[in-house]
Design an enzyme around this catalytic site. Structure first.
Site, short mmCIF file in Angstrom:
data_model
loop_
_atom_site.label_atom_id
_atom_site.label_comp_id
_atom_site.label_asym_id
_atom_site.label_seq_id
_atom_site.Cartn_x
_atom_site.Cartn_y
_atom_site.Cartn_z
N LYS A 92 8.90 -31.01 -35.43
CA LYS A 92 10.00 -30.61 -34.54
C LYS A 92 10.68 -31.82 -33.92
O LYS A 92 11.90 -31.82 -33.71
CB LYS A 92 9.47 -29.67 -33.46
CG LYS A 92 9.12 -28.27 -33.96
CD LYS A 92 10.33 -27.53 -34.50
CE LYS A 92 10.02 -26.08 -34.83
NZ LYS A 92 11.19 -25.36 -35.36
N ASP A 120 14.51 -16.08 -45.39
CA ASP A 120 13.09 -16.26 -45.07
C ASP A 120 12.32 -16.25 -46.37
O ASP A 120 12.65 -15.49 -47.29
CB ASP A 120 12.61 -15.11 -44.16
CG ASP A 120 11.41 -15.49 -43.30
OD1 ASP A 120 10.35 -15.81 -43.89
OD2 ASP A 120 11.50 -15.42 -42.07
N PHE A 133 9.14 -13.39 -36.11
CA PHE A 133 9.06 -12.73 -34.81
C PHE A 133 10.35 -12.92 -34.02
O PHE A 133 11.08 -11.97 -33.71
CB PHE A 133 7.83 -13.26 -34.07
CG PHE A 133 7.87 -13.14 -32.58
CD1 PHE A 133 8.18 -11.92 -31.97
CD2 PHE A 133 7.60 -14.23 -31.77
CE1 PHE A 133 8.22 -11.82 -30.58
CE2 PHE A 133 7.62 -14.14 -30.40
CZ PHE A 133 7.94 -12.93 -29.80
N VAL A 134 10.68 -14.17 -33.70
CA VAL A 134 11.89 -14.43 -32.92
C VAL A 134 13.14 -14.20 -33.76
O VAL A 134 14.12 -13.60 -33.29
CB VAL A 134 11.88 -15.86 -32.36
CG1 VAL A 134 13.21 -16.18 -31.67
CG2 VAL A 134 10.74 -16.04 -31.37
N ASP A 175 13.12 -20.25 -49.79
CA ASP A 175 12.41 -21.32 -49.11
C ASP A 175 13.43 -22.41 -48.77
O ASP A 175 13.99 -23.04 -49.66
CB ASP A 175 11.31 -21.86 -50.02
CG ASP A 175 10.50 -22.99 -49.39
OD1 ASP A 175 10.89 -23.50 -48.32
OD2 ASP A 175 9.47 -23.38 -49.99
N TYR A 197 2.98 -29.95 -36.37
CA TYR A 197 4.05 -29.12 -35.80
C TYR A 197 4.87 -29.93 -34.80
O TYR A 197 6.11 -29.93 -34.85
CB TYR A 197 3.45 -27.89 -35.13
CG TYR A 197 4.47 -26.93 -34.57
CD1 TYR A 197 5.37 -26.28 -35.40
CD2 TYR A 197 4.53 -26.67 -33.20
CE1 TYR A 197 6.31 -25.39 -34.89
CE2 TYR A 197 5.46 -25.78 -32.68
CZ TYR A 197 6.35 -25.15 -33.52
OH TYR A 197 7.28 -24.27 -33.01
N ARG A 255 -1.94 -17.33 -31.41
CA ARG A 255 -1.46 -17.68 -30.08
C ARG A 255 -2.08 -16.74 -29.04
O ARG A 255 -2.60 -15.68 -29.36
CB ARG A 255 0.07 -17.66 -30.02
CG ARG A 255 0.68 -18.87 -30.70
CD ARG A 255 2.19 -18.89 -30.66
NE ARG A 255 2.75 -18.04 -31.70
CZ ARG A 255 4.03 -18.11 -32.08
NH1 ARG A 255 4.85 -18.96 -31.50
NH2 ARG A 255 4.49 -17.33 -33.04
N LEU A 267 15.71 -21.35 -37.46
CA LEU A 267 14.44 -21.01 -36.84
C LEU A 267 13.26 -21.15 -37.80
O LEU A 267 12.11 -20.99 -37.39
CB LEU A 267 14.47 -19.56 -36.33
CG LEU A 267 15.15 -19.29 -34.98
CD1 LEU A 267 16.66 -19.50 -35.06
CD2 LEU A 267 14.86 -17.88 -34.52
N THR A 319 5.27 -16.62 -43.23
CA THR A 319 4.75 -16.07 -41.97
C THR A 319 5.61 -14.93 -41.44
O THR A 319 5.18 -14.18 -40.57
CB THR A 319 4.63 -17.16 -40.88
OG1 THR A 319 5.91 -17.77 -40.68
CG2 THR A 319 3.62 -18.22 -41.28
#
Length: 311
Positions: free
Chosen positions: A149, A31, A11-12, A56, A145, A186, A73, A35
């Site tokens: 991070k 990518d 997405f981003v 990956d 998650y 989300r 990202l 997802t």
């Protein structure tokens, strides 16, 4: 510049690729499509300065030729993924970040880590400045998650201090916009998907918990500004305008004309009660603040999901 974007079909990541190309750079999007989606970057197929590599990043990363920057990202980021693929999330935050940093070191490339407001956990300080260390449950469902991070930030700073890698860390707060997955888990796609299907919007708890919503073009602008800056320490990027989940649900129903109303359910474990960035450093260092009003961004996002549902 020649820039590698890991998670470039997400997405981003896909919006970031668009922005970097429009700024005149050469972009490699990497990518594994766990997802991400090839649909997010299909419009770039004929662009001579764009290359897609399916890989990956938890495996050794090879890129031929020079690299000026790596924008890392790659990572599933949706609540549904925390229980669906928790080990993969931990691996991409640890092994993936290690591999990406190793590539940056080898190429002499600047490295930007896409971190998250989730490093603050369920915060006891509000709003959250970068100096706040957080309140995280390391063994909770969300911990895979949050801690991935937090580790990513730690190893990024270690590579900066020990190996001299030119690093940047951006802490991303709730971001929304076109190309989000409809089954993302989300709040934005959940609420819009339910509203467009004329279903009651599901609100957990009494809806008094708050979020701040940043449109994706604003976030991407902050990322690019940080990459081009000289700031090494973490910088929050998000919208400081705080909205309760109940008010947000009511707004979605109004914008979509959904007559089904709202349905309340129990609050999940470790769900943050408040989330709002202190963006003082982003304003001072980057000259950045969000420009897209919530209802403007929501209208664009709703239009995208209407097209998605019609396919």
């Amino acid at each position: 510049m020649r820039i590698l974007v890991t998670g470039g079909a997400g997405f981003v990541g896909s919006h970031l690729c668009d922005r970097l190309l429009s700024d005149g750079h050469e972009v490699i999007a990497m990518d594994n499509l766990v997802t991400g989606s090839i649909d997010n970057i299909s419009h770039l197929a004929g662009e001579s300065r764009f290359q897609f590599v399916r890989h990956d990043v938890t495996q050794y990363i090879y890129v031929a030729g020079k690299l000026d920057a790596i924008m890392h990202l790659a990572s599933p980021a949706s609540p549904i993924d925390f229980t669906r693929i928790p080990i993969q999330i931990l691996k991409v935050g640890s092994l993936g970040t290690h591999n990406a940093l190793g590539l940056a070191l080898g190429k002499g490339a600047r490295f930007l880590l896409a971190s998250t407001s989730e490093v603050y956990g369920d915060p006891q300080v509000h709003p959250q400045p970068e100096s706040y260390w957080g309140h995280v449950n390391p063994i909770g469902v969300r911990g895979v998650y949050d801690e991935a991070k937090r580790f990513s930030e730690a190893i990024t700073m270690a590579y900066h201090r020990i190996h001299g890698v030119d690093t940047r860390i951006i802490r991303i707060f709730n971001t929304y916009g076109p190309r989000m997955r409809l089954d993302d888990g989300r709040v934005v796609p959940n609420f819009i998907g339910q509203a467009l299907r004329r279903q009651p919007i599901t609100v957990y708890g009494d809806g008094s918990q708050t979020r701040s919503f940043c449109f994706v073009s604003d976030l991407v602008d902050g990322m690019v500004r940080l990459l081009l800056s000289d700031e090494v320490n973490p910088v929050n990027v998000g919208n400081p305008v705080e909205t309760s989940i109940l008010t947000f649900a009511e707004t979605i129903n109004r914008l979509t004309g959904n007559p089904a109303g709202i349905e309340f359910r129990p609050l999940p474990d470790d769900d943050p009660k408040q989330r709002r960035p202190d963006i003082t450093r982003a304003r001072d260092i980057l000259g950045w603040s969000p420009t897209v009003e919530l209802e403007v961004g929501l209208s664009r996002t709703i239009a995208y999901f209407e097209e998605t549902l019609d396919r």
